[in-house]
Write a protein that holds these residues in place. Structure first.
Motif, PDB file in Angstrom:
ATOM      1  N   ASP A 483      56.022  48.098  27.460  1.00 60.18           N
ATOM      2  CA  ASP A 483      57.106  48.224  28.448  1.00 60.18           C
ATOM      3  C   ASP A 483      56.567  47.710  29.782  1.00 60.18           C
ATOM      4  N   ILE A 484      57.124  46.606  30.283  1.00 60.72           N
ATOM      5  CA  ILE A 484      56.492  46.016  31.470  1.00 60.72           C
ATOM      6  C   ILE A 484      56.708  46.834  32.738  1.00 60.72           C
ATOM      7  N   VAL A 485      57.704  47.723  32.742  1.00 58.88           N
ATOM      8  CA  VAL A 485      57.855  48.577  33.932  1.00 58.88           C
ATOM      9  C   VAL A 485      56.711  49.598  33.960  1.00 58.88           C
ATOM     10  N   VAL A 486      56.382  50.129  32.790  1.00 52.75           N
ATOM     11  CA  VAL A 486      55.242  51.060  32.708  1.00 52.75           C
ATOM     12  C   VAL A 486      53.953  50.309  33.074  1.00 52.75           C
ATOM     13  N   ALA A 487      53.781  49.097  32.528  1.00 55.91           N
ATOM     14  CA  ALA A 487      52.585  48.296  32.842  1.00 55.91           C
ATOM     15  C   ALA A 487      52.500  48.058  34.348  1.00 55.91           C
ATOM     16  N   SER A 488      53.659  47.826  34.985  1.00 59.17           N
ATOM     17  CA  SER A 488      53.682  47.574  36.433  1.00 59.17           C
ATOM     18  C   SER A 488      53.229  48.805  37.204  1.00 59.17           C
ATOM     19  N   ALA A 489      53.706  49.965  36.767  1.00 59.46           N
ATOM     20  CA  ALA A 489      53.327  51.206  37.462  1.00 59.46           C
ATOM     21  C   ALA A 489      51.824  51.447  37.305  1.00 59.46           C
ATOM     22  N   LYS A 490      51.310  51.218  36.101  1.00 59.42           N
ATOM     23  CA  LYS A 490      49.869  51.430  35.876  1.00 59.42           C
ATOM     24  C   LYS A 490      49.042  50.472  36.739  1.00 59.42           C
ATOM     25  N   ALA A 491      49.507  49.215  36.820  1.00 58.73           N
ATOM     26  CA  ALA A 491      48.763  48.214  37.586  1.00 58.73           C
ATOM     27  C   ALA A 491      48.714  48.605  39.068  1.00 58.73           C
ATOM     28  N   TYR A 492      49.850  49.087  39.573  1.00 60.06           N
ATOM     29  CA  TYR A 492      49.905  49.467  40.992  1.00 60.06           C
ATOM     30  C   TYR A 492      48.927  50.613  41.257  1.00 60.06           C
ATOM     31  N   LEU A 493      48.939  51.600  40.359  1.00 60.32           N
ATOM     32  CA  LEU A 493      48.054  52.752  40.572  1.00 60.32           C
ATOM     33  C   LEU A 493      46.588  52.358  40.397  1.00 60.32           C
ATOM     34  N   SER A 494      46.336  51.427  39.460  1.00 62.90           N
ATOM     35  CA  SER A 494      44.933  51.021  39.272  1.00 62.90           C
ATOM     36  C   SER A 494      44.412  50.319  40.530  1.00 62.90           C
ATOM     37  N   ALA A 495      45.264  49.503  41.162  1.00 64.48           N
ATOM     38  CA  ALA A 495      44.829  48.855  42.411  1.00 64.48           C
ATOM     39  C   ALA A 495      44.664  49.900  43.512  1.00 64.48           C
ATOM     40  N   TYR A 496      45.625  50.807  43.589  1.00 70.16           N
ATOM     41  CA  TYR A 496      45.553  51.782  44.679  1.00 70.16           C
ATOM     42  C   TYR A 496      44.322  52.688  44.537  1.00 70.16           C
ATOM     43  N   ASN A 497      43.964  53.024  43.288  1.00 73.22           N
ATOM     44  CA  ASN A 497      42.766  53.850  43.085  1.00 73.22           C
ATOM     45  C   ASN A 497      41.530  53.179  43.673  1.00 73.22           C
ATOM     46  N   LYS A 498      41.491  51.847  43.568  1.00 71.82           N
ATOM     47  CA  LYS A 498      40.322  51.136  44.113  1.00 71.82           C
ATOM     48  C   LYS A 498      40.324  51.214  45.637  1.00 71.82           C
ATOM     49  N   LEU A 499      41.515  51.078  46.223  1.00 73.06           N
ATOM     50  CA  LEU A 499      41.591  51.189  47.696  1.00 73.06           C
ATOM     51  C   LEU A 499      41.196  52.597  48.118  1.00 73.06           C
ATOM     52  N   TYR A 500      41.691  53.562  47.366  1.00 69.99           N
ATOM     53  CA  TYR A 500      41.503  54.970  47.705  1.00 69.99           C
ATOM     54  C   TYR A 500      40.024  55.365  47.589  1.00 69.99           C
ATOM     55  N   SER A 501      39.325  54.789  46.577  1.00 68.21           N
ATOM     56  CA  SER A 501      37.937  55.184  46.359  1.00 68.21           C
ATOM     57  C   SER A 501      37.047  54.724  47.515  1.00 68.21           C
ATOM     58  N   LYS A 502      37.535  53.758  48.309  1.00 75.30           N
ATOM     59  CA  LYS A 502      36.829  53.261  49.508  1.00 75.30           C
ATOM     60  C   LYS A 502      35.393  52.826  49.227  1.00 75.30           C
ATOM     61  N   LEU A 503      35.110  52.443  47.961  1.00 78.09           N
ATOM     62  CA  LEU A 503      33.747  52.008  47.673  1.00 78.09           C
ATOM     63  C   LEU A 503      33.437  50.763  48.483  1.00 78.09           C
ATOM     64  N   GLU A 504      32.454  50.818  49.310  1.00 78.07           N
ATOM     65  CA  GLU A 504      32.097  49.655  50.111  1.00 78.07           C
ATOM     66  C   GLU A 504      30.887  48.973  49.485  1.00 78.07           C
ATOM     67  N   ARG A 505      30.924  47.666  49.448  1.00 80.62           N
ATOM     68  CA  ARG A 505      29.783  46.942  48.897  1.00 80.62           C
ATOM     69  C   ARG A 505      29.359  45.893  49.894  1.00 80.62           C
ATOM     70  N   ALA A 506      28.062  45.639  49.927  1.00 86.42           N
ATOM     71  CA  ALA A 506      27.570  44.570  50.795  1.00 86.42           C
ATOM     72  C   ALA A 506      27.803  43.240  50.083  1.00 86.42           C
ATOM     73  N   HIS A 507      28.028  42.199  50.846  1.00 80.41           N
ATOM     74  CA  HIS A 507      28.150  40.865  50.273  1.00 80.41           C
ATOM     75  C   HIS A 507      26.802  40.186  50.434  1.00 80.41           C
ATOM     76  N   PRO A 508      26.253  39.597  49.343  1.00 79.35           N
ATOM     77  CA  PRO A 508      24.897  39.067  49.465  1.00 79.35           C
ATOM     78  C   PRO A 508      24.742  37.983  50.518  1.00 79.35           C
ATOM     79  N   GLN A 509      25.806  37.183  50.710  1.00 80.60           N
ATOM     80  CA  GLN A 509      25.615  36.008  51.571  1.00 80.60           C
ATOM     81  C   GLN A 509      26.092  36.224  53.003  1.00 80.60           C
ATOM     82  N   VAL A 510      26.428  37.462  53.331  1.00 80.03           N
ATOM     83  CA  VAL A 510      26.883  37.688  54.716  1.00 80.03           C
ATOM     84  C   VAL A 510      25.833  38.507  55.441  1.00 80.03           C
TER      85      VAL A 510
END
Ligand code: KIV
Ligand code: ZN
Length: 510
Positions: A483-510
């Motif tokens: 069901d692509i509406v369910v897939a859409s909801a899961k995708a949105y939450l999966s992205a938001y979880n990453k924003l929410y986790s606030k994991l910061e990483r250094a970039h090697p070349q900066v």
């Protein structure tokens, strides 16, 4: 005897530097196992000093992979090298890849170091890295814009210090194929101790020349190519592994070397990386695009039917098209399910997880008669939640009817709380996202929403990719469901979880 061309895959490191392409530890291990089965010689698993998450991911890959060398990236500083050395401790064969910039523009503006200081630091880094392993690689970052005389001095010094591979990066994708080939030839001829190392290349695709530049380097003596599945990587990406490997294999009359890649794993690898990162493959992409072996015009079709080689220089099955084995249907048993997961390199942490996955597989088999490997990968990506997954979809009702305003009602787990919301929208997905946002109130900007079918047919699982941006951070999320509406909801939450986790990483070349 033909020379061996070493394939160094950096999907898990440079590939992960594409905005939004970050991968979890489990996902990295899954990709690494596939690369190992494919015969990749060296897997660059990440940049351990970037964050604890990156360190753990490199460590997990080092512990899981046995047949490929596992490599960790480190700036030419002791603390980075120590992190890489520690992360790689469990590897059967480990490599530390250390780098420092050598172009005037990088040395002056980024490093604020003199050329002499750069040489000194590079040599110190090699010696330091050799405490952990003899297999040390050095890269003069932005070599494509470095002065040849200085490049020769740096490389001679690091070879004397014990580097075993010197990698020449065209960091900004600036060089032209002939010029880059000549650069490799000149370095090999001018550096007195050049015969003690393997010359490697690492080309970026800003002008669409990464593969051409890499192949030109191979014709001039490079015997390692750094590349990524689907050409993923920083900005316009890196040289695509599938193109390098298939060019060398298809033109054995031209190239003096060959790889040890089992090319039948190429298309499954492409699908796996695309599914995990949410970066779709364009249909006309060489080797792995959906149209790469499709003949549209009547003349072409006729030619191919009469004699295949009329229009085909490679066979689709040789690169793994059609290799997605049909998995047993809804009557399949747990053992068959478990062993197919194993063949795919998917090892679940516990029996409990296997049971959950098996139930999800049965549910899917009820909705969809034929289940392919891609379906299983999507199922696992969906089910194996990382600890950072704070928000989860519990239920969704979406209503759409001609002449009526679409409407959605969602229930979301916010940690241990259950939150309910409903909303109207311009369509069921819009209504669902509005309802979710009533709960999250994220303030994030939706930059990308895309739907792809994982396999063919109207009963296929839809895979949705969502890209969110907030305060300069970009994350991708994906979800799969029939069901692509369910897939859409899961995708949105999966992205938001990453924003929410606030994991910061250094970039090697900066
Ligand atoms: O593009 C680049 O220069 C790199 C180096 C770290 C090898 O990725
Ligand atoms: Zn790079």
């Amino acid at each position: 005897m033909r020379d061996h061309l070493i394939i160094f895959d950096t999907t898990l490191r440079d590939g992960e530097q594409s905005p939004g392409a970050s991968m979890t530890k489990e996902e990295k291990v899954r990709i690494a196992r596939h690369l190992e089965r494919m015969g990749v010689d060296v897997i660059e698993a990440g940049f351990p000093a970037a964050s604890n998450g990156d360190f753990e991911a490199v460590k997990a890959v080092a512990d899981a992979v046995k047949d490929s060398v596992v490599c960790g990236l480190a700036r030419a500083i002791e603390t980075d090298i120590n992190r890489a050395g520690e992360a790689l401790r469990g590897a059967n064969a480990a490599r530390i890849h250390t780098f420092i910039a050598t172009s005037p523009i990088h040395m002056k503006n980024k490093l604020r170091m003199s050329p002499e200081q750069v040489i000194e630091q590079a040599v110190k880094a090699i010696k330091w890295a050799r405490q952990y392993t003899d297999n040390v690689e050095f890269s003069p970052e932005d070599a494509g814009r470095s002065e040849i005389g200085f490049l020769c001095r740096v490389l001679e010094a690091v070879i004397d210090a014990g580097a075993k591979t010197v990698n020449i990066p065209d960091t900004v994708g600036y060089t032209m194929p002939e010029q880059f080939g000549l650069l490799i030839r000149t370095l090999r001829e001018r550096i007195p101790n050049s015969d003690r190392v393997i010359f490697s290349v690492h080309c970026h695709n800003d002008l669409g020349l990464a593969v051409a530049n890499s192949l030109s380097a191979v014709m001039n003596g490079a015997r390692q190519v750094e590349c990524t599945i689907n050409g993923l990587g920083e900005r316009a990406g890196n040289a695509a592994l599938e193109e390098i490997v298939m060019a060398v294999r298809t033109r054995q009359d031209y190239f003096p070397c060959d790889t040890r890649i089992d090319t039948t794993h190429i298309v499954p690898a492409s699908k796996l990386v695309s599914g995990i990162t949410g970066f779709p493959v364009q249909p006309n992409k060489a080797i792995v695009g959906a149209n790469a072996f499709a003949h549209e015009s009547g003349i072409h079709q006729d030619g191919v039917l009469k004699h295949r080689e009329t229009y085909e220089i490679m066979r689709a099955e040789d690169v793994g098209w059609g290799a997605n084995k049909l998995l047993l249907g809804k009557h399949s048993g747990r053992n068959a399910f478990r062993s197919r997961l194993k063949e795919l390199g998917i090892e679940l942490e516990s029996e409990e997880m296997l049971n959950t996955m098996f139930m999800r597989f049965k549910d899917l088999a009820d909705k969809k008669h034929e289940i392919f490997d891609e379906d299983l990968h999507a199922l696992v990506s969906d089910e194996v939640h990382t600890p950072e997954e704070h928000f989860r979809l519990l239920s969704l009702v979406a209503h759409s009817e001609t002449g009526e305003v679409p409407f959605a009602r969602v229930v979301i787990a916010d940690g241990s709380n259950e939150c309910h919301a409903e909303s109207e929208g311009s369509g069921p997905v819009d209504a669902t996202y509005r309802a979710i946002e009533k709960i999250l109130n994220s303030g994030a900007e939706l930059q990308l929403f895309s739907v792809n079918n994982i396999t063919s047919g109207t009963d296929a699982q839809g895979e949705v990719t969502v890209r969110l941006q907030k305060s300069g951070r970009i994350v991708n999320g994906h979800g799969a469901d029939t069901d692509i509406v369910v897939a859409s909801a899961k995708a949105y939450l999966s992205a938001y979880n990453k924003l929410y986790s606030k994991l910061e990483r250094a970039h090697p070349q900066v």
